[in-house]
Design a protein around this motif. Structure first.
Motif, PDB file in Angstrom:
ATOM      1  N   ALA A 226       0.862  -1.186   0.000  1.00  0.00           N
ATOM      2  CA  ALA A 226       0.000   0.000   0.000  1.00  0.00           C
ATOM      3  C   ALA A 226       0.894   1.231   0.000  1.00  0.00           C
ATOM      4  O   ALA A 226       1.763   1.367   0.855  1.00  0.00           O
ATOM      5  CB  ALA A 226      -0.881  -0.009   1.234  1.00  0.00           C
ATOM      6  N   LYS A 227       0.679   2.097  -0.993  1.00  0.00           N
ATOM      7  CA  LYS A 227       1.515   3.310  -1.077  1.00  0.00           C
ATOM      8  C   LYS A 227       0.709   4.499  -0.564  1.00  0.00           C
ATOM      9  O   LYS A 227      -0.234   4.946  -1.230  1.00  0.00           O
ATOM     10  CB  LYS A 227       1.958   3.547  -2.518  1.00  0.00           C
ATOM     11  N   PRO A 228       1.083   5.007   0.614  1.00  0.00           N
ATOM     12  CA  PRO A 228       0.317   6.133   1.166  1.00  0.00           C
ATOM     13  C   PRO A 228       0.515   7.398   0.334  1.00  0.00           C
ATOM     14  O   PRO A 228       1.567   7.577  -0.287  1.00  0.00           O
ATOM     15  CB  PRO A 228       0.904   6.312   2.575  1.00  0.00           C
ATOM     16  N   PRO A 229      -0.509   8.278   0.324  1.00  0.00           N
ATOM     17  CA  PRO A 229      -0.353   9.558  -0.376  1.00  0.00           C
ATOM     18  C   PRO A 229       0.719  10.410   0.299  1.00  0.00           C
ATOM     19  O   PRO A 229       0.938  10.298   1.505  1.00  0.00           O
ATOM     20  CB  PRO A 229      -1.733  10.208  -0.240  1.00  0.00           C
ATOM     21  N   ILE A 230       1.369  11.241  -0.509  1.00  0.00           N
ATOM     22  CA  ILE A 230       2.427  12.124   0.009  1.00  0.00           C
ATOM     23  C   ILE A 230       1.939  13.570  -0.064  1.00  0.00           C
ATOM     24  O   ILE A 230       1.624  14.079  -1.147  1.00  0.00           O
ATOM     25  CB  ILE A 230       3.723  11.973  -0.822  1.00  0.00           C
ATOM     26  N   TYR A 231       1.885  14.217   1.095  1.00  0.00           N
ATOM     27  CA  TYR A 231       1.474  15.625   1.155  1.00  0.00           C
ATOM     28  C   TYR A 231       2.705  16.498   1.411  1.00  0.00           C
ATOM     29  O   TYR A 231       3.677  16.063   2.028  1.00  0.00           O
ATOM     30  CB  TYR A 231       0.449  15.842   2.281  1.00  0.00           C
ATOM     31  N   LEU A 232       2.619  17.728   0.953  1.00  0.00           N
ATOM     32  CA  LEU A 232       3.730  18.674   1.108  1.00  0.00           C
ATOM     33  C   LEU A 232       3.345  19.762   2.098  1.00  0.00           C
ATOM     34  O   LEU A 232       2.313  20.419   1.931  1.00  0.00           O
ATOM     35  CB  LEU A 232       4.046  19.303  -0.261  1.00  0.00           C
ATOM     36  N   GLY A 257      -1.133  16.026  -2.179  1.00  0.00           N
ATOM     37  CA  GLY A 257      -1.914  16.967  -1.376  1.00  0.00           C
ATOM     38  C   GLY A 257      -0.998  17.928  -0.634  1.00  0.00           C
ATOM     39  O   GLY A 257       0.230  17.891  -0.779  1.00  0.00           O
ATOM     40  N   TRP A 258      -1.642  18.796   0.146  1.00  0.00           N
ATOM     41  CA  TRP A 258      -0.927  19.886   0.827  1.00  0.00           C
ATOM     42  C   TRP A 258      -1.250  19.908   2.319  1.00  0.00           C
ATOM     43  O   TRP A 258      -2.391  19.625   2.701  1.00  0.00           O
ATOM     44  CB  TRP A 258      -1.380  21.236   0.267  1.00  0.00           C
ATOM     45  N   VAL A 259      -0.260  20.288   3.126  1.00  0.00           N
ATOM     46  CA  VAL A 259      -0.510  20.631   4.531  1.00  0.00           C
ATOM     47  C   VAL A 259      -0.081  22.081   4.672  1.00  0.00           C
ATOM     48  O   VAL A 259       1.096  22.419   4.519  1.00  0.00           O
ATOM     49  CB  VAL A 259       0.277  19.728   5.504  1.00  0.00           C
TER      50      VAL A 259
END
Ligand code: FMN
Length: 348
Positions: A226-232, A257-259
């Motif tokens: 499972a490849k988790p999403p990467i947020y910046l 996505g964004w943080v």
């Protein structure tokens, strides 16, 4: 700019604990939360103290295939080691961002490094990524997941950073190393290039550096099932042309996505650091609006949320989820249940 007008017992406790050094108080409560989260009676106590009803604290939000039990998360920096995870759903949170996690252990900056500015409902910190290292944090997250005591829709994000002594050139490799032990453990990942407390880190907020860092993380995840999403996660100072460049290259960055946003860089109490809470003013909201105007990716909005109305505003202006830190310190354990009333229409 205040939370609930009646802080109840927390008003008294806060008056007492604010007499002590902020980081010592943090470690004191961290120990308590770790203990209370580890047993059923402790978790019942947490629900009583925080006014949390686990069923009522469920307001699910879907982002892609991930369901978050509610839209209010605990921002990075509170549970840097992943030792308090089991307590957090019982305090009302829908998810937590653990970290920042560095690949190798490091002590962070010299103390004192965490200060309160109560007049502005703000904190000022120059922690400098104190971290037991990725292996150790992964062990803690494994333990929490294996306990069987987490609600199945409570989400755990892992916020990644680099070690202080790692050069900008070697940064991508550090992010790759930091993510390595988290196979099967992270619901989402965050690339943190926005802390003001690691020299040179914020200079990595360029298209070229971000692309390389995300590439290194993706390479590390090649064989993950499972490849988790990467947020910046960006700094509130990233605006104007710098933000334009990043947004224009969104599709090539490899992010999901964004943080938005981290602390605001400043100088106080004899050194550099980052402001959170009221001192951020509307910067967190402004950044959300700017990015939402250009991007369709999920946004986790954080920074300066001190009121339930602000949670509603952030979600209305395009945030998928929000996170809090400083407001929780000032308004206490019942504040999350208070914020969650935004989703039930209750007035108090
Ligand atoms: C003491 C402290 C430590 C923090 N450590 C981290 C960290 O390690 N990584 C990170 O991405 N953000 C860190 N943050 C920033 C928070 O995650 C958040 O972005 C910021 O505090 C703004 O939210 P707030 O106004 O609700 O506090 C830290 C904040 C505080 C106050």
């Amino acid at each position: 700019m205040t939370g609930p007008s009646d802080l109840g017992f927390w008003g008294f406790v806060r008056g007492l604990v604010f007499l002590f050094d902020a980081e010592s108080v943090h470690h004191f409560f961290a120990k308590k939360l770790r203990f209370l989260g580890s047993n059923a009676f402790g978790r019942w106590c947490l629900r009583r103290i925080s006014g949390t009803n686990l069923a009522k604290a469920r307001h699910p939000v879907n982002i892609g295939t991930l369901t978050f039990r509610n839209p209010i998360g605990l921002a990075a920096g509170f549970d840097k080691e992943g030792t308090m995870i089991l307590a957090l759903p019982h305090l009302g949170f829908g998810y937590v961002e653990v970290g920042t996690v560095t690949p190798r252990p490091q002590p962070g900056n010299a103390k004192p490094r965490l200060f309160r500015d109560a007049d502005r409902f703000s904190l000022f910190n120059r922690m400098g990524f104190n971290s037991p290292g990725a292996e150790e944090v992964a062990k803690n997250v494994t333990q929490a997941r294996a306990s069987g005591c987490l609600p199945e829709d409570f989400r755990i994000g892992i916020n990644l950073g680099k070690n202080k002594t790692t050069s900008a050139e070697d940064a991508p490799a550090d992010y790759g190393l930091a993510v390595r032990p988290f196979d099967g453990l992270a619901d989402y990942l965050v690339v943190n290039v926005s802390s003001p407390n690691t020299p040179g880190l914020r200079e990595l907020q360029t298209v070229e550096s971000i692309t390389k860092i995300v590439g290194a993380i993706r390479a590390e995840m090649t064989n993950w099932k499972a490849k988790p999403p990467i947020y910046l996660k960006l700094a509130p100072e990233v605006r104007g042309e710098t933000l334009e460049h990043i947004l224009a290259a969104e599709k090539n960055l490899g992010i999901d996505g964004w943080v938005l946003t981290n602390t605001l860089g400043g100088y106080w109490k004899g050194g550099k650091g980052g402001w959170s809470g009221g001192a951020l003013g509307t910067l967190g909201r402004d950044c959300l609006e700017r990015v939402r105007g250009r991007s369709r990716l999920p946004i986790l909005s954080v920074g300066g949320i001190l009121e339930r109305r602000e949670v509603e505003t952030r979600l209305a202006r395009g945030a998928n989820l929000v996170q809090v830190y400083t407001g929780w310190i000032y308004f206490g354990p019942r504040w999350i249940a208070h914020l969650l009333k935004a989703f039930t229409g209750e007035k108090t």
